[in-house]
Write an enzyme that holds these catalytic residues in place. Structure first.
Site, mmCIF file in Angstrom:
data_model
loop_
_atom_site.group_PDB
_atom_site.id
_atom_site.type_symbol
_atom_site.label_atom_id
_atom_site.label_comp_id
_atom_site.label_asym_id
_atom_site.label_seq_id
_atom_site.Cartn_x
_atom_site.Cartn_y
_atom_site.Cartn_z
ATOM 1 C CE1 TYR A 1 -12.554 15.262 24.954
ATOM 2 C CE2 TYR A 1 -12.868 14.073 22.957
ATOM 3 C CZ TYR A 1 -13.015 14.495 24.275
ATOM 4 O OH TYR A 1 -14.014 13.560 24.979
ATOM 5 C CG HIS B 1 -8.850 -2.733 2.173
ATOM 6 N ND1 HIS B 1 -8.026 -2.367 1.053
ATOM 7 C CD2 HIS B 1 -8.020 -3.146 3.148
ATOM 8 C CE1 HIS B 1 -6.868 -2.951 1.265
ATOM 9 N NE2 HIS B 1 -6.853 -3.241 2.736
ATOM 10 C CE1 TYR C 1 -18.932 12.729 23.588
ATOM 11 C CE2 TYR C 1 -17.182 14.388 22.658
ATOM 12 C CZ TYR C 1 -17.674 13.309 23.572
ATOM 13 O OH TYR C 1 -16.871 13.174 24.699
ATOM 14 C CG HIS D 1 -7.307 -5.471 7.293
ATOM 15 N ND1 HIS D 1 -6.890 -6.378 6.513
ATOM 16 C CD2 HIS D 1 -6.975 -4.303 6.364
ATOM 17 C CE1 HIS D 1 -6.462 -5.956 5.226
ATOM 18 N NE2 HIS D 1 -6.243 -4.689 5.387
ATOM 19 C CG HIS E 1 -4.401 0.083 5.975
ATOM 20 N ND1 HIS E 1 -5.823 0.272 5.858
ATOM 21 C CD2 HIS E 1 -4.156 -1.120 5.251
ATOM 22 C CE1 HIS E 1 -6.150 -1.135 5.140
ATOM 23 N NE2 HIS E 1 -5.188 -1.829 4.971
ATOM 24 C CD GLU F 1 -2.792 -1.390 0.234
ATOM 25 O OE1 GLU F 1 -2.732 -0.529 -0.726
ATOM 26 O OE2 GLU F 1 -3.957 -2.170 0.093
HETATM 27 P P1 13P Z 1 1.301 -5.302 3.254
HETATM 28 O O1 13P Z 1 1.816 -6.620 4.293
HETATM 29 O O2 13P Z 1 1.801 -5.527 1.917
HETATM 30 O O3 13P Z 1 1.442 -4.006 3.842
HETATM 31 O O4 13P Z 1 -0.344 -5.403 3.026
HETATM 32 C C1 13P Z 1 -1.412 -5.571 3.960
HETATM 33 C C2 13P Z 1 -2.553 -4.765 3.763
HETATM 34 O O5 13P Z 1 -3.379 -4.557 4.639
HETATM 35 C C3 13P Z 1 -3.019 -4.569 2.548
HETATM 36 O O6 13P Z 1 -3.715 -3.651 2.240
#
Ligand code: 13P
Length: 215
Positions: free
Chosen positions: A209, A154, A112, A93, A91, A72
């Protein structure tokens, strides 16, 4: 922070994502701005085995040295280039954020704390294949004037002025997503109007905050 310290701090933050339960396996990735580019987690390396020297140094032109960077890297590079108010892109999941994202649901101002991301909602991006320029482009749109967004089918992206702030933002987004999911099971949520959300966001800025754009 020196590059060596920053590499170690990125690894600690990546491991912390797993410890606090907002990520699983090798999913997710983290980058941090350096003078002329970024440091980013490598692709597909379990966080518990990741060492500071595994962190990849990239330039804004997409060139890198050492291990293969996160798949990414495009959205990490593009967000850092587009958003001078953010020094870290995280990022993950996380389950509830990803659940809402699988239904392309924006999170409205049902509580809020939605304002912590800098506006009256937290948007969900369109779907695009992981690792593509198309995903980067749709993420940039969803993040406009916000420090976080959901990524369609995602996960989520959280921004911060530093690693701790980005991690805190990601945890807030996940908590808020869980609350929203639960509120929806009780029927139509009550939505705080835009004027009140503007007061909330102003108050959050004044009191430092969380964080918001242009702080
Ligand atoms: P990478 O291990 O390449 O960072 O990928 C993990 C991921 O969450 C792809 O969206």
């Amino acid at each position: 922070m020196k590059h060596e310290e920053l590499r170690a701090a990125i690894v600690r933050t990546a491991q912390e994502m797993t410890r606090v339960g907002i990520n699983q396996g090798t999913a997710g990735n983290i980058s941090a701005r350096i003078d002329d580019g970024l440091l980013i987690t490598p692709s597909s390396l379990p966080y518990d085995r990741m060492l500071p020297e595994d962190i990849v140094e990239m330039k804004f032109d997409g060139s890198w040295e050492g291990r293969r960077p996160s798949s990414e890297w495009r959205f990490h590079r593009d967000i850092l280039a587009d958003r001078p108010d953010a020094n870290v892109v995280l990022h993950c999941h996380s389950i509830y954020a990803a659940t809402l994202a699988c239904k392309f649901m924006d999170i409205p101002a049902f509580h809020y704390m939605v304002g912590i991301a800098g506006g009256p909602d937290i948007r969900c991006s369109d779907y695009a294949t992981y690792g593509t320029q198309a995903l980067s482009d749709t993420a940039i749109i969803a993040l406009k004037d916000r420090m976080a967004c959901l990524l369609g089918q995602h996960g989520q992206i959280a921004l911060g002025k530093d690693l701790d702030a980005a991690l805190a933002m990601a945890i807030e987004v996940e908590t808020t997503s869980q609350m929203y999911y639960q509120v929806l099971t009780l029927g139509e949520p009550n939505i705080i109007d835009d004027a009140e959300m503007a007061r909330v966001i102003e108050q959050m800025r004044r009191m430092s905050y969380g964080q918001a754009p242009n702080d």
